[in-house]
Scaffold this motif. Structure first.
Motif, mmCIF file in Angstrom:
data_model
loop_
_atom_site.group_PDB
_atom_site.id
_atom_site.type_symbol
_atom_site.label_atom_id
_atom_site.label_comp_id
_atom_site.label_asym_id
_atom_site.label_seq_id
_atom_site.Cartn_x
_atom_site.Cartn_y
_atom_site.Cartn_z
ATOM 1 N N PRO A 545 0.828 -1.221 0.000
ATOM 2 C CA PRO A 545 0.000 0.000 0.000
ATOM 3 C C PRO A 545 0.858 1.266 0.000
ATOM 4 N N GLY A 546 0.570 2.149 -0.931
ATOM 5 C CA GLY A 546 1.292 3.408 -1.022
ATOM 6 C C GLY A 546 2.673 3.292 -1.627
ATOM 7 N N ARG A 547 3.049 2.099 -2.111
ATOM 8 C CA ARG A 547 4.377 1.899 -2.699
ATOM 9 C C ARG A 547 4.227 1.385 -4.129
ATOM 10 N N ASN A 548 5.341 1.343 -4.823
ATOM 11 C CA ASN A 548 5.332 0.805 -6.181
ATOM 12 C C ASN A 548 6.170 -0.471 -6.279
ATOM 13 N N PHE A 549 6.298 -1.178 -5.159
ATOM 14 C CA PHE A 549 7.061 -2.417 -5.139
ATOM 15 C C PHE A 549 6.361 -3.420 -4.231
ATOM 16 N N THR A 550 6.718 -4.702 -4.430
ATOM 17 C CA THR A 550 6.107 -5.779 -3.648
ATOM 18 C C THR A 550 6.899 -6.012 -2.356
ATOM 19 N N PHE A 551 6.336 -6.855 -1.492
ATOM 20 C CA PHE A 551 7.014 -7.187 -0.234
ATOM 21 C C PHE A 551 8.366 -7.829 -0.512
ATOM 22 N N TRP A 552 8.414 -8.816 -1.424
ATOM 23 C CA TRP A 552 9.674 -9.497 -1.682
ATOM 24 C C TRP A 552 10.706 -8.553 -2.283
ATOM 25 N N GLN A 553 10.301 -7.693 -3.204
ATOM 26 C CA GLN A 553 11.233 -6.752 -3.808
ATOM 27 C C GLN A 553 11.871 -5.866 -2.739
ATOM 28 N N TRP A 554 11.054 -5.437 -1.776
ATOM 29 C CA TRP A 554 11.567 -4.601 -0.694
ATOM 30 C C TRP A 554 12.492 -5.415 0.219
ATOM 31 N N LEU A 561 21.495 -4.928 0.462
ATOM 32 C CA LEU A 561 22.215 -3.836 1.115
ATOM 33 C C LEU A 561 23.008 -4.361 2.310
ATOM 34 N N THR A 562 22.389 -5.211 3.115
ATOM 35 C CA THR A 562 23.059 -5.734 4.308
ATOM 36 C C THR A 562 24.251 -6.599 3.916
ATOM 37 N N LYS A 563 24.072 -7.426 2.899
ATOM 38 C CA LYS A 563 25.156 -8.293 2.437
ATOM 39 C C LYS A 563 26.337 -7.482 1.928
ATOM 40 N N LYS A 564 26.063 -6.436 1.158
ATOM 41 C CA LYS A 564 27.127 -5.677 0.503
ATOM 42 C C LYS A 564 27.777 -4.644 1.433
ATOM 43 N N CYS A 565 27.006 -4.031 2.336
ATOM 44 C CA CYS A 565 27.529 -2.879 3.081
ATOM 45 C C CYS A 565 27.419 -2.970 4.600
ATOM 46 N N LEU A 566 26.567 -3.858 5.118
ATOM 47 C CA LEU A 566 26.234 -3.774 6.546
ATOM 48 C C LEU A 566 26.420 -5.086 7.299
ATOM 49 N N LYS A 567 27.088 -6.064 6.726
ATOM 50 C CA LYS A 567 27.167 -7.385 7.346
ATOM 51 C C LYS A 567 27.710 -7.326 8.774
ATOM 52 N N PHE A 600 15.906 -0.327 8.797
ATOM 53 C CA PHE A 600 15.786 -0.364 7.347
ATOM 54 C C PHE A 600 14.634 0.526 6.909
ATOM 55 N N SER A 601 14.871 1.227 5.822
ATOM 56 C CA SER A 601 13.865 2.160 5.329
ATOM 57 C C SER A 601 12.575 1.432 4.964
ATOM 58 N N ASP A 602 11.473 2.030 5.360
ATOM 59 C CA ASP A 602 10.160 1.469 5.066
ATOM 60 C C ASP A 602 9.650 1.904 3.699
ATOM 61 N N SER A 603 10.229 2.968 3.173
ATOM 62 C CA SER A 603 9.681 3.565 1.958
ATOM 63 C C SER A 603 10.580 3.412 0.739
ATOM 64 N N GLU A 604 11.817 2.982 0.938
ATOM 65 C CA GLU A 604 12.764 2.900 -0.172
ATOM 66 C C GLU A 604 13.407 1.523 -0.204
ATOM 67 N N ILE A 605 13.526 0.958 -1.384
ATOM 68 C CA ILE A 605 14.176 -0.349 -1.524
ATOM 69 C C ILE A 605 15.672 -0.211 -1.283
ATOM 70 N N GLY A 606 16.210 -1.051 -0.414
ATOM 71 C CA GLY A 606 17.648 -1.068 -0.182
ATOM 72 C C GLY A 606 18.161 0.181 0.484
ATOM 73 N N GLY A 607 17.498 0.620 1.532
ATOM 74 C CA GLY A 607 17.948 1.803 2.252
ATOM 75 C C GLY A 607 17.955 1.570 3.749
ATOM 76 N N ILE A 608 18.875 2.227 4.444
ATOM 77 C CA ILE A 608 18.906 2.177 5.906
ATOM 78 C C ILE A 608 18.890 3.607 6.419
ATOM 79 N N THR A 609 18.095 3.837 7.437
ATOM 80 C CA THR A 609 17.943 5.182 7.953
ATOM 81 C C THR A 609 18.299 5.234 9.426
ATOM 82 N N ILE A 610 18.550 6.435 9.902
ATOM 83 C CA ILE A 610 18.845 6.665 11.317
ATOM 84 C C ILE A 610 17.645 7.375 11.924
ATOM 85 N N ALA A 611 17.019 6.735 12.896
ATOM 86 C CA ALA A 611 15.932 7.358 13.651
ATOM 87 C C ALA A 611 16.513 7.842 14.976
#
Length: 707
Positions: A545-554, A561-567, A600-611
């Motif tokens: 809902p409100g996105r242009n991608f599926t659950f699996w894509q997200w 992202l975690t594999k490449k940059c955040l392991k 992990f970002s809720d609105s962007e594929i492959g993003g990590i945010t700081i809250a």
């Protein structure tokens, strides 16, 4: 009776004193001979001879032994043997006051026999008591873990019994022929003189030999039938284990443990092939000796069927091809034949590959029909089965395969090309040494999805993941459920995440609860989602809902992202990860300014945010979310350096100073370059929020030069 058959071959070489020590007067050799099979079936080793509570079981064994000897005496036509057996059965009464002494006596005899064989035959296995529980009320042991002779070693011993029985028959026949010849030479064509003691004795001897021959002949057929049943059970266990190996290989796609070593299964296959050959040889000799009875034809058919099944089940895909294959791209796969060392020498065995549809795979499994229609054009689709002497494996390796083009099936409704499953089918004809005719064999790979463009890969992988995680063993190719319980999905997601990232830290209950809220679109629900069904459409057909991608894509974007940059950050627990904004506010609302966590970002594929907790316009506190960092951002400056640069965050949740926690991830400043250029670094600066209602704050990277 394998132990007794081996012992009888050695008795003739033993001195009389050794025989007397081995078989005392209270338990003569005759008992061991007549009751050999029954004696070896009892769990003598499971008795505690000092425990009088087991005395009733020992007494029942004694009574059974006496009864069996009396029955043997009653049915024995030889008067001398009859009287002898009756005498022995009466003498066993010596054990009536102390039945445990019988247990001790028989146990010691069996141990000594094993020790004796170990000296005479170094390769004979050491004594191993039956793995059973305490004796049951009827005096027999509870079923052991090897019940049914499913163990290959027991099966080999069973074949040895048959061979020994055949040798015994041969010896009996020779003795019988000799006695008859001697009788005819003495009496001529006339009848024996019943008054002549020697002739009466010889007649009695002939009758005894004929009786023994008849008993042994029946025993031979019985042992052959028992061995066939044991072979069927053992081979059934083998086929089940091969299927289990394939199933574990399938499940390894989502990260579950898989032991790929095929060595033990290959040894098992080779042993059963040898047993089958020995039994076919023994059956041929039985038919020669006793004629072509119907039961022998049935046994022959059963052995032939088992042989065919074994030969056809021994072809496995050792190294699977990629489960997502792009046309015009190279890939490889390896097929292994577990009976490779048993192949008849001569003409090379050529393995042919073709690509088949799901419908063709279904027909192959149900009807065994090799499809004639080609649905795809495969390049380099043949390979020779070659034996590797060092690894003792026989494999056909397809190193440079490629799908040039693919013929799609008619799609239904909203079905996508990335939901269509194919497989590679491998076929050949093989001849096994000792077999007259070749056998047609085949095997197929796990389902694969064929794509024509890299943009289809993520959706194709979703099809593969759903298939590997939720298909049932022994299914009809390639049937999968449309819906699965959420708890089953949780296991698959956590396992795949750990496997993909190569970490031991999985998804905790908070992470999984947030994922459930996301896929079911129920962010305010705190109840247990475990048994709620999740559909394939929710997984990767319907956009969130409100996105242009599926659950699996997200979710796949997060893994990448975690594999490449955040392991390392994830493995050390520095990333909270999957958390909803409602839960985020609950755990941060009472924390001081500067407290932050990584999600992990809720609105962007492959993003990590700081809250983090920051000041609000009215002097209070407000939770802010910095614009997500993507792989591109983190490639230019790592997460540790960005956290160091952002001044408005000071303590990672719950209350740890960021410089202490992330210090090892900070980049050491570069020294001056030897060519005179001045070094620079990228610094992350967070702009104050221009939109107080917005959740994500802007972030920019400045280049700071050091002069």
């Amino acid at each position: 009776m394998a132990l007794w058959e081996q012992i009888t071959c050695q008795l003739q070489y033993l001195p009389t004193q050794t025989l007397n020590e081995l078989y005392p007067d209270t338990f003569p050799l005759d008992i061991r001979h007549y009751l050999a099979n029954w004696i070896e079936e009892q769990a003598w080793e499971n008795f505690d001879v000092d425990n009088m509570d087991q005395e009733p079981q020992a007494r029942r064994l004694l009574d059974k032994m006496v009864l069996m000897l009396q029955e043997l005496a009653a049915h024995n036509p030889n008067v001398v043997e009859k009287v002898k057996l009756q005498h022995i059965s009466r003498n066993l009464s010596v054990f009536q006051p102390q039945p445990m002494q019988l247990v001790r006596t028989v146990r010691d005899i069996l141990r000594k026999e094993r020790h004796l064989l170990g000296q005479c035959m170094p390769n004979f296995p050491p004594y191993q008591p039956m793995l059973a529980g305490p004796p049951a009320a009827n005096g027999t042991p509870h079923p052991s873990r090897e019940e049914g002779n499913t163990d290959v070693d027991n099966l080999v011993l069973k074949v040895l019994e048959i061979q020994n029985c055949r040798q015994t028959l041969h010896q009996l026949q020779e003795e019988l022929n000799w006695e008859k010849q001697e009788t005819e030479s003495v009496s001529g064509p006339n009848e024996l003189d019943p008054q002549h003691p020697d002739q009466v004795t010889r007649k009695s001897r002939i009758q005894q030999l004929e009786y023994n021959y008849s008993v042994c002949a029946k025993k031979r057929v019985q042992l052959l039938q028992e061995a066939l049943c044991a072979l069927e059970q053992c081979q059934s266990c083998l086929i089940h284990r091969i299927k289990s190996w394939r199933w574990e290989q399938h499940r390894a796609t989502i990260g579950l443990h898989f032991d790929e070593n095929l060595g033990p299964l290959q040894t098992w296959c080779e042993q059963l092939l040898g047993v089958n050959g020995n039994l076919r040889q023994e059956l041929m000799l039985v038919k020669r000796d006793h004629g072509g009875a119907e039961q022998f034809h049935t046994l022959q058919d059963s052995l032939d069927g088992l042989l065919q099944t074994l030969i056809q089940s021994s072809l496995v895909v050792d190294k699977q091809p990629p489960q997502v294959i792009k046309t015009q791209s190279k890939f490889s796969t390896t097929v292994r034949y577990l009976l490779g060392e048993k192949m008849a020498p001569g003409k090379p065995v050529l393995l042919k590959a073709q690509i088949i549809t799901e419908a063709q795979a279904r027909n192959l499994g149900q009807q065994g029909v090799i499809p004639n229609e080609n649905v795809g054009e495969l390049l380099n689709s043949t390979a020779i089965l070659e034996h590797n002497t060092s690894s003792k494996s026989t494999c056909a390796t397809f190193r440079n395969m490629s799908i040039r083009k693919i013929k799609r099936a008619d799609r239904k409704g909203s079905e996508s090309v990335t939901e269509e499953k194919f497989a590679l089918l491998f076929t050949t004809e093989i001849t096994i040494t000792g077999c007259e005719s070749p056998y047609g064999i085949q095997t197929i790979t796990l389902p694969v999805v064929v794509i024509v463009h890299g943009s289809q890969e993520i959706n194709a992988m979703a099809t593969v993941i759903w298939d590997c995680a939720f298909s049932e063993p022994n299914r009809i190719p390639f049937v999968v459920p449309e819906r699965v319980p959420w708890k089953q999905m949780c296991d698959a997601l956590s396992s795949k995440f750990m496997s993909e990232v190569q970490t031991r830290r999985g998804l905790d209950r908070y992470n999984l609860h947030f994922l459930a809220q996301k896929i079911f679109d129920q962010p305010d629900i705190s109840e247990d989602f475990s048994n709620m069904p999740v559909s394939w459409a929710q997984f990767n057909k319907e956009v969130l809902p409100g996105r242009n991608f599926t659950f699996w894509q997200w979710f796949e974007g997060v893994m990448e992202l975690t594999k490449k940059c955040l392991k390392d950050y994830w493995s050390e627990g520095l990333i909270f990860g999957f958390i909803g904004k409602q839960h985020l506010h609950v755990i941060l609302q009472n924390k001081p300014n500067g407290t932050f966590l990584l999600r992990f970002s809720d609105s962007e594929i492959g993003g990590i945010t700081i809250a983090y907790v920051g000041p609000s316009d009215n002097g209070g506190r407000k939770i802010q979310n910095i614009q997500p960092f993507t792989k591109k951002d983190l490639d230019s400056a790592g997460l540790g350096d960005r956290i160091r640069d952002i001044n408005c965050i000071t303590h990672v949740y719950p209350d740890l100073p960021k410089n202490d926690v992330f210090n090892k991830f900070f980049t050491v400043p570069s020294p001056p370059h030897p060519d005179g250029y001045l070094p620079f670094k990228l610094t992350t600066v967070v702009n104050p929020p221009t939109n107080p209602s917005g959740d994500d704050m802007d972030m920019e990277t400045l280049e700071k030069f050091f002069w």
